[in-house]
Design a protein around this motif. Structure first.
Motif, PDB file in Angstrom:
ATOM      1  N   ILE A  65      72.460  25.387  21.811  1.00 38.06           N
ATOM      2  CA  ILE A  65      73.908  25.537  21.632  1.00 38.06           C
ATOM      3  C   ILE A  65      74.280  27.003  21.447  1.00 38.06           C
ATOM      4  O   ILE A  65      75.187  27.509  22.127  1.00 38.06           O
ATOM      5  CB  ILE A  65      74.424  24.677  20.464  1.00 38.06           C
ATOM      6  CG1 ILE A  65      74.228  23.196  20.788  1.00 38.06           C
ATOM      7  CG2 ILE A  65      75.901  24.964  20.186  1.00 38.06           C
ATOM      8  CD1 ILE A  65      74.491  22.267  19.624  1.00 38.06           C
ATOM      9  N   ILE A  66      73.589  27.709  20.575  1.00 36.08           N
ATOM     10  CA  ILE A  66      73.941  29.108  20.329  1.00 36.08           C
ATOM     11  C   ILE A  66      73.646  29.950  21.571  1.00 36.08           C
ATOM     12  O   ILE A  66      74.413  30.855  21.906  1.00 36.08           O
ATOM     13  CB  ILE A  66      73.278  29.675  19.048  1.00 36.08           C
ATOM     14  CG1 ILE A  66      73.877  31.048  18.701  1.00 36.08           C
ATOM     15  CG2 ILE A  66      71.768  29.744  19.173  1.00 36.08           C
ATOM     16  CD1 ILE A  66      75.348  31.058  18.401  1.00 36.08           C
ATOM     17  N   GLY A  67      72.579  29.659  22.282  1.00 38.64           N
ATOM     18  CA  GLY A  67      72.276  30.390  23.513  1.00 38.64           C
ATOM     19  C   GLY A  67      73.369  30.220  24.549  1.00 38.64           C
ATOM     20  O   GLY A  67      73.795  31.183  25.196  1.00 38.64           O
ATOM     21  N   TYR A  68      73.823  28.989  24.708  1.00 39.24           N
ATOM     22  CA  TYR A  68      74.904  28.714  25.652  1.00 39.24           C
ATOM     23  C   TYR A  68      76.164  29.486  25.256  1.00 39.24           C
ATOM     24  O   TYR A  68      76.831  30.090  26.101  1.00 39.24           O
ATOM     25  CB  TYR A  68      75.194  27.208  25.697  1.00 39.24           C
ATOM     26  CG  TYR A  68      76.322  26.882  26.628  1.00 39.24           C
ATOM     27  CD1 TYR A  68      76.093  26.702  27.982  1.00 39.24           C
ATOM     28  CD2 TYR A  68      77.632  26.764  26.158  1.00 39.24           C
ATOM     29  CE1 TYR A  68      77.138  26.429  28.856  1.00 39.24           C
ATOM     30  CE2 TYR A  68      78.680  26.487  27.015  1.00 39.24           C
ATOM     31  CZ  TYR A  68      78.431  26.316  28.359  1.00 39.24           C
ATOM     32  OH  TYR A  68      79.469  26.065  29.220  1.00 39.24           O
ATOM     33  N   GLU A  69      76.484  29.472  23.979  1.00 35.86           N
ATOM     34  CA  GLU A  69      77.699  30.158  23.517  1.00 35.86           C
ATOM     35  C   GLU A  69      77.593  31.677  23.658  1.00 35.86           C
ATOM     36  O   GLU A  69      78.586  32.336  23.964  1.00 35.86           O
ATOM     37  CB  GLU A  69      78.035  29.761  22.082  1.00 35.86           C
ATOM     38  CG  GLU A  69      78.550  28.337  21.956  1.00 35.86           C
ATOM     39  CD  GLU A  69      79.892  28.082  22.654  1.00 35.86           C
ATOM     40  OE1 GLU A  69      80.646  29.043  22.911  1.00 35.86           O
ATOM     41  OE2 GLU A  69      80.177  26.912  22.949  1.00 35.86           O
ATOM     42  N   VAL A  70      76.401  32.235  23.451  1.00 37.00           N
ATOM     43  CA  VAL A  70      76.210  33.668  23.663  1.00 37.00           C
ATOM     44  C   VAL A  70      76.367  33.987  25.148  1.00 37.00           C
ATOM     45  O   VAL A  70      77.041  34.952  25.526  1.00 37.00           O
ATOM     46  CB  VAL A  70      74.843  34.148  23.126  1.00 37.00           C
ATOM     47  CG1 VAL A  70      74.536  35.572  23.586  1.00 37.00           C
ATOM     48  CG2 VAL A  70      74.812  34.058  21.606  1.00 37.00           C
ATOM     49  N   ALA A  71      75.763  33.159  26.001  1.00 34.36           N
ATOM     50  CA  ALA A  71      75.898  33.358  27.450  1.00 34.36           C
ATOM     51  C   ALA A  71      77.367  33.279  27.873  1.00 34.36           C
ATOM     52  O   ALA A  71      77.836  34.066  28.697  1.00 34.36           O
ATOM     53  CB  ALA A  71      75.063  32.326  28.208  1.00 34.36           C
ATOM     54  N   ARG A  72      78.083  32.354  27.289  1.00 34.28           N
ATOM     55  CA  ARG A  72      79.508  32.227  27.597  1.00 34.28           C
ATOM     56  C   ARG A  72      80.249  33.495  27.179  1.00 34.28           C
ATOM     57  O   ARG A  72      81.092  34.007  27.912  1.00 34.28           O
ATOM     58  CB  ARG A  72      80.099  31.001  26.913  1.00 34.28           C
ATOM     59  CG  ARG A  72      81.548  30.768  27.293  1.00 34.28           C
ATOM     60  CD  ARG A  72      81.964  29.354  27.058  1.00 34.28           C
ATOM     61  NE  ARG A  72      82.126  29.043  25.659  1.00 34.28           N
ATOM     62  CZ  ARG A  72      83.144  28.342  25.192  1.00 34.28           C
ATOM     63  NH1 ARG A  72      84.088  27.906  26.005  1.00 34.28           N
ATOM     64  NH2 ARG A  72      83.215  28.059  23.908  1.00 34.28           N
ATOM     65  N   GLY A  73      79.927  34.003  25.990  1.00 36.59           N
ATOM     66  CA  GLY A  73      80.552  35.228  25.514  1.00 36.59           C
ATOM     67  C   GLY A  73      80.247  36.430  26.399  1.00 36.59           C
ATOM     68  O   GLY A  73      81.086  37.314  26.574  1.00 36.59           O
ATOM     69  N   LEU A  74      79.034  36.453  26.962  1.00 35.46           N
ATOM     70  CA  LEU A  74      78.620  37.552  27.830  1.00 35.46           C
ATOM     71  C   LEU A  74      78.980  37.292  29.302  1.00 35.46           C
ATOM     72  O   LEU A  74      78.748  38.149  30.151  1.00 35.46           O
ATOM     73  CB  LEU A  74      77.106  37.786  27.702  1.00 35.46           C
ATOM     74  CG  LEU A  74      76.638  38.331  26.360  1.00 35.46           C
ATOM     75  CD1 LEU A  74      75.123  38.234  26.240  1.00 35.46           C
ATOM     76  CD2 LEU A  74      77.094  39.771  26.185  1.00 35.46           C
ATOM     77  N   LYS A  75      79.471  36.088  29.575  1.00 38.68           N
ATOM     78  CA  LYS A  75      79.815  35.681  30.952  1.00 38.68           C
ATOM     79  C   LYS A  75      78.608  35.847  31.894  1.00 38.68           C
ATOM     80  O   LYS A  75      78.677  36.488  32.940  1.00 38.68           O
ATOM     81  CB  LYS A  75      81.026  36.451  31.465  1.00 38.68           C
ATOM     82  CG  LYS A  75      82.280  36.171  30.669  1.00 38.68           C
ATOM     83  CD  LYS A  75      83.464  36.920  31.192  1.00 38.68           C
ATOM     84  CE  LYS A  75      84.760  36.641  30.494  1.00 38.68           C
ATOM     85  NZ  LYS A  75      84.815  36.137  29.184  1.00 38.68           N
ATOM     86  N   THR A  76      77.502  35.245  31.455  1.00 37.78           N
ATOM     87  CA  THR A  76      76.255  35.331  32.213  1.00 37.78           C
ATOM     88  C   THR A  76      75.576  33.960  32.211  1.00 37.78           C
ATOM     89  O   THR A  76      75.857  33.135  31.334  1.00 37.78           O
ATOM     90  CB  THR A  76      75.352  36.427  31.600  1.00 37.78           C
ATOM     91  OG1 THR A  76      74.280  36.701  32.486  1.00 37.78           O
ATOM     92  CG2 THR A  76      74.795  36.042  30.264  1.00 37.78           C
TER      93      THR A  76
END
Length: 186
Positions: A69-80
């Motif tokens: 979950i946190i990885g997905y949200e970080v990726a979303r924040g970085l748009k990657t």
């Protein structure tokens, strides 16, 4: 809202006698899933963690299960793009589901909690054959007291100094306090 306030409000910080996946015992267990079950907190934590990195990666990679979950949200924040590793039948972390990383791709590894760094280093090892540039490691909670793993800098939202004990030298065991293993790794 402060990170510690979120963790406390959602009961993500537990006190007692815990068997950690590292084999160590502890008087504190951090269960970030309790905070991440709330989408608004997951998004907030992911955005805050994504802002800790100065360089945009090509991929964010996390270990299943705790880092999903946190990885997905970080990726979303970085748009990657977001990828995750899983354990195979032998218990070894690997990229599955036709995930692939190009050689020299920039990667950030994201965890929920780093205690010894064992699962994070398993992700590093799983990615070796792709020859990426691992430009950072991030976590919500760093309880390891380490600033880097394998010379890869750790970015965390909070550091918690929770006591850990070798099983043979655990004062909680000596007091006959029952130990529980709340984590996902068996």
């Amino acid at each position: 809202m402060e990170i510690m306030e979120i963790l406390k409000k959602t009961n993500a910080i537990l006190n007692g006698h815990f068997l950690l996946s590292s084999g160590l015992h502890s008087d504190t267990y951090i269960q970030c899933a309790q905070a991440l079950k709330y989408p608004e907190y997951a998004e907030m934590l992911g955005k805050a963690l994504s802002e800790k990195f100065n360089e945009k990666p090509d991929y964010v990679v996390s270990p299943a299960l705790g880092g999903l979950i946190i990885g997905y949200e970080v990726a979303r924040g970085l748009k990657t793009p977001f990828l995750f590793t899983e354990r195979n039948k032998e218990g070894v972390m690997e990229l599955r589901r036709n995930f692939f990383i190009e050689e020299n791709a920039k990667v950030i590894i994201i965890e929920d909690v780093i205690t010894t760094g064992k699962s994070t280093l398993e992700v590093v090892k799983a990615l070796e054959k792709y020859k990426p540039q691992i430009i950072g490691i991030g976590c919500i909670v760093n309880r390891s007291k380490k600033k880097d793993l394998n010379n890869i800098k750790i970015q965390s939202l909070v550091e918690i100094d929770a006591k850990t004990y070798e099983p043979d030298n655990c004062p909680l065991c000596k007091e006959n306090i029952p130990a529980v293993k709340p984590g996902s790794r068996k």
